[in-house]
Design a protein around this motif. Structure first.
Motif, PDB file in Angstrom:
ATOM      1  N   UNK A   1       0.743  -1.034  -0.046  1.00 38.61           N
ATOM      2  CA  UNK A   1       0.036  -0.057  -0.064  1.00 38.61           C
ATOM      3  C   UNK A   1       0.676   1.111   0.061  1.00 38.61           C
ATOM      4  N   UNK A   2       1.897   1.209   0.762  1.00 41.92           N
ATOM      5  CA  UNK A   2       2.685   2.509   0.888  1.00 41.92           C
ATOM      6  C   UNK A   2       3.533   2.655  -0.500  1.00 41.92           C
ATOM      7  N   UNK A   3       4.200   1.319  -0.957  1.00 43.03           N
ATOM      8  CA  UNK A   3       4.744   1.553  -1.997  1.00 43.03           C
ATOM      9  C   UNK A   3       3.828   2.199  -3.327  1.00 43.03           C
ATOM     10  N   UNK A   4       2.556   1.533  -3.271  1.00 44.83           N
ATOM     11  CA  UNK A   4       1.601   2.145  -4.015  1.00 44.83           C
ATOM     12  C   UNK A   4       1.480   3.841  -4.184  1.00 44.83           C
ATOM     13  N   UNK A   5       1.342   4.016  -2.880  1.00 44.55           N
ATOM     14  CA  UNK A   5       0.992   5.484  -2.993  1.00 44.55           C
ATOM     15  C   UNK A   5       2.280   6.505  -3.370  1.00 44.55           C
TER      16      UNK A   5
END
Length: 450
Positions: free
Chosen positions: A102-106
């Protein structure tokens, strides 16, 4: 507006402008991506996001089912396969890998958004990101690790690339984005194809000429649906689930549905054929809008209000449960979305007033108008289809794709509405709207439960 005006000529002796512009944009892109990634980490670590059961947790369960050999319907094969492979490579559980995805996607989404806005001609990203952050329809799909997180960025960059291809300004990335999103997420793929067909029709109609580029975009969009006919392909179980569950109450069979679509296409061709006898119809339509700006604005607002009211009526009672029947709670936690909608109306009004009053790239303006019209048409179709489908929130899902495009006129409206305000007052308003939307996404139990 200085944040959308063309760049200035560099002074004598300075490095070439393309190099300066590229270096500045890369650093700005990385800074915005890192900022939002850090915010995502803070929301997960300090605010314990996600507190409620959401799609992110559902995808963890789906990955576990697939690992056990269950033929689960998957709408985002590339996403779930990445999750499973990452868990296998790192020797971790799906629940441990998902937050980092999720963080990498952001980081990737915000970086891609920044690049897309620069390709549209924006010089500064502060107003557009400040306006975007007002809406929970930006925060919710951005924060959740799910296929839509990837698909929305693919739709945004894919449509920009398609428009640039039609304008002979590059856009070769479209031929990678469309096949890529076809394997990433089924809904995002359908949205991208629909918007690209809208761009083809709009560009060809306005310029009154059709080229091989128009044909290539249209044919590639139609050909990309072959992924659904692939025997044993990534969407085999998903298509079966759609037929058996989601489209169970659809009143028409496949032949009738195809006939209706063919009739609609024939009607559009007839309208286009009639308009060809009026070579100046785009200019005449624009002039009519300018003469009746107030009436056009009120008509658009009324149409949007009707669509939103229909969508609200169709939502299940569980969607309204967190507000406990209180209009005050609803307005409080939807304050950011209401501000965004108000700024969008103001910005759209400025657009109706004509772009010649601002130093805005006309190509960017035409692209955004075409895409926003396409999103509005898709939202109308989504509301109509929701009467018969299993899920009834399809228009809200479409809004998640439109928010990236609507942020540009909304940012223009924000600056227009607050242009005489002191900075602290503008910052206080924006901060309050952002806080309301973040709370609506995080849903702390003491304020807004699940």
């Amino acid at each position: 507006m200085p944040w959308i005006s063309p760049p200035l000529t560099p002074p004598a002796g300075a490095p070439p402008l393309p190099y300066l512009a590229l270096r500045t944009r890369v650093w700005s892109l990385l800074a915005w991506a890192a900022l939002f990634a850090l915010l995502a980490c803070a929301m997960r670590m300090l605010l314990n996001y996600p507190m409620c059961v959401n799609d992110e947790r559902n995808w963890i369960g789906i990955a576990q089912q697939l690992d056990q050999g269950v033929a689960w319907p998957v709408s985002g094969p590339a996403f779930v396969n990445t999750l499973r492979q990452a868990a296998w490579v790192t020797n971790s559980s799906h629940a441990q890998v998902m937050p980092w995805m999720g963080v990498c996607g952001v980081f990737i989404v915000v970086g891609g958004l920044s690049w897309g806005y620069y390709r549209l001609g924006l010089k500064s990203l502060v107003p557009v990101f400040a306006t975007l952050a007002l809406s929970s329809y930006f925060w919710a799909p951005l924060m959740e690790a799910r296929p839509q997180q990837w698909g929305q960025l693919a739709v945004f960059l894919g449509t920009i690339s398609a428009w640039r291809w039609l304008q002979h300004r590059g856009g070769l990335a479209f031929f990678l984005a469309l096949p890529g999103v076809a394997f990433t997420h089924i809904l995002s793929h359908a949205v991208l194809v629909f918007l690209c067909l809208v761009l083809v029709v709009a560009h060809g109609t306005v310029h009154r000429q059709w080229s091989r580029r128009h044909l290539m975009v249209a044919l590639l969009g139609v050909a990309s649906f072959v992924v659904y006919a692939w025997p044993g392909g990534p969407y085999t179980d998903m298509l079966r689930d759609l037929r058996q569950a989601h489209f169970r109450h659809w009143p028409f069979g496949l032949p009738t549905s195809v006939g209706i679509l063919s009739l609609a296409a024939l009607l559009l061709w007839a309208i286009h054929h009639c308009w060809q006898w009026r070579p100046q119809w785009p200019a005449a339509a624009a002039a009519r809008l300018l003469r009746h700006q107030r009436a056009a604005g009120w008509a658009l607002c009324l149409a949007a209000l009707v669509m939103v009211s229909m969508q609200a009526y169709l939502l299940p009672p569980a969607a309204w449960a967190p507000y406990e029947g209180s209009w005050l709670r609803f307005v409080l936690f939807q304050a950011g979305n209401l501000l965004f909608a108000g700024f969008l109306v103001v910005g759209a009004g400025r657009w109706l007033g004509g772009f010649h009053h601002h130093r805005i790239d006309p190509g960017m303006a035409r692209f955004l108008v075409c895409v926003l019209v396409g999103i509005a048409l898709l939202g109308l179709l989504a509301v109509a289809a929701s009467w018969w489908l299993l899920d009834t929130n399809w228009m809200l899902r479409v809004l998640n794709y439109g928010i990236f495009f609507a942020a540009v006129p909304a940012a223009l409206g924000m600056e227009e509405f607050t242009r005489h305000w002191p900075r602290w007052r503008r910052g206080l308003l924006l901060g309050a709207g952002m806080a309301a939307s973040v709370l609506a996404v995080v849903r702390p139990p003491m304020l807004l439960g699940c």
